[in-house]
Design an enzyme around this catalytic site. Structure first.
Site: not given
Ligand code: IPM
Ligand code: MG
Length: 361
Positions: A143, A193, A225, A249, A253
């Protein structure tokens, strides 16, 4: 105690959910009169800030956030900003504020509420009782790594980012993760990884080294993975997961889909001290903004995390969490989590119900 909160509603549904979060914090203030009080100050971030100041993260917003005890954020982004140059896109503001406030530890709980077992796409027996804390490193990795860019190398165009972790960055996030595990079921799974990436080999070495200071915590390592697969196959094997920025990240999710709705999940981003930024993990959802239908619970639970992690007001945090659970138990649901027998509420009605429940107990 009086706490200063920087309120950054942002874009899309941000203002609607933050309004409910602030409503609940004001109810906490009422309930704990004389013990807890808040001072709220608002500022712009994301697309709305760009429209006014030509930058998604104005200095005045950063100043306000730096001087506050905690930051309460809604969401940033909207389709209408998709064509802006990368430096001024709303997402840049999010990365910028994380870096400027040194919010290196991102805590993302994924808790499956019994009341919402039906909301998930996974089988109830797989997810019943899931309670995972993902600890994601937030200010390093690809990042922020340099060099980065799109350039011509040997006559060919190439895009590149640098996956890089400094020892001290791994060490400090490892401590946060072990401490988190100590307060829970004392199980920590570090995800990397290391079979391919040098960066991950150092990660694993440092996490293992830090583990010596936490003999009570059972540490395991897993390749990313495999972790992605195990999260769906048998999520109950996890207590705390620690991982780098990009893996975190993606995995957070994925973990968010265990409870079924993104609309339920809060997050905390912390630095060394007590300072933190609290936001729902869902985005700005521009498709439903202004309709009073967005689920405010993730934001309200983020306010609870603020009380717990930045202000050490555990009892008030629990009050909010219990109020949310009770309102769900009574069958009230926003549209995103509604099922056959539930009573569908609007965003503001859900906020009101949670306030009433909070003040009743
Ligand atoms: C998160 C989001 C952010 C990230 C984006 C919007 C920059 O996906 O907070 O998980 O990748 O960190
Ligand atoms: Mg995210």
């Amino acid at each position: 105690m009086n706490y200063k909160i920087a309120v950054l509603p942002g874009d899309g549904v941000g203002p609607e959910i933050i309004e409910e979060g602030v409503k609940v914090l004001k109810a906490v203030q009422q309930k704990y009169k004389g013990e807890i009080s808040f001072e709220f100050e608002k500022a712009l971030i994301g697309g709305c800030a760009y429209e006014k100041y030509k930058t998604p993260l104005p200095d005045s917003t950063v100043e306000l956030a730096k001087n506050a005890d905690a930051v309460f954020l809604g969401a940033v982004g909207d389709w209408k900003y998709d064509t802006l140059p990368p430096e001024v896109r709303p997402e840049k503001a999010l990365l910028g504020i994380r870096k400027q406030l040194n919010l290196f530890a991102n805590l993302r709980p994924a808790i499956v509420f019994d009341e919402l077992l039906d909301s998930s796409t996974l089988k109830p027996e797989v997810i019943k009782g899931v309670d995972i804390m993902v600890v994601r490193e937030l200010t390093g990795d690809v990042y922020f790594g340099e060099p980065r860019g799109i350039d011509t190398i040997d006559g060919k165009r190439a895009g590149f980012n640098n996956m890089i972790y400094f020892e001290h960055e791994i060490e400090r996030i490892a401590h946060v993760a072990f401490k988190t595990a100590m307060k829970r079921n004392k199980k920590l799974c570090s995800v990397d990884k290391a079979n391919v990436l040098d960066c991950s080999r150092l990660w694993r070495e440092i996490v293992t080294y830090v583990s010596k200071q936490y003999p009570e915590v059972e540490l395991t390592h897993m390749y990313v993975d495999n972790a992605a697969m195990q999260l769906i196959r048998n999520p109950k094997q996890f207590d705390v997961i620690v991982t780098g920025n990009i893996f975190g990240d993606i995995l957070s999710d994925e973990a968010s889909m265990l409870p079924g709705s993104l609309g339920m999940l809060p997050s905390a981003s912390l630095s060394d001290g007590k300072k933190g930024m609290y936001e729902p993990i869902h985005g700005s959802a521009p498709d439903i903004k202004g309709q009073n239908i967005v689920n405010p619970i993730a934001t309200i639970l983020s306010a609870a995390m603020m009380l717990r992690y930045s202000f050490a007001q555990d009892s008030a945090a629990l009050d909010i969490e219990n109020a949310v659970k009770n309102v769900l138990k009574q069958g009230y649901r926003t549209k995103d989590i509604a099922s056959e027998n539930s009573t569908v509420t609007s965003t503001s009605e859900m906020g009101d119900l949670i306030v009433t429940e909070l003040l009743r107990n």
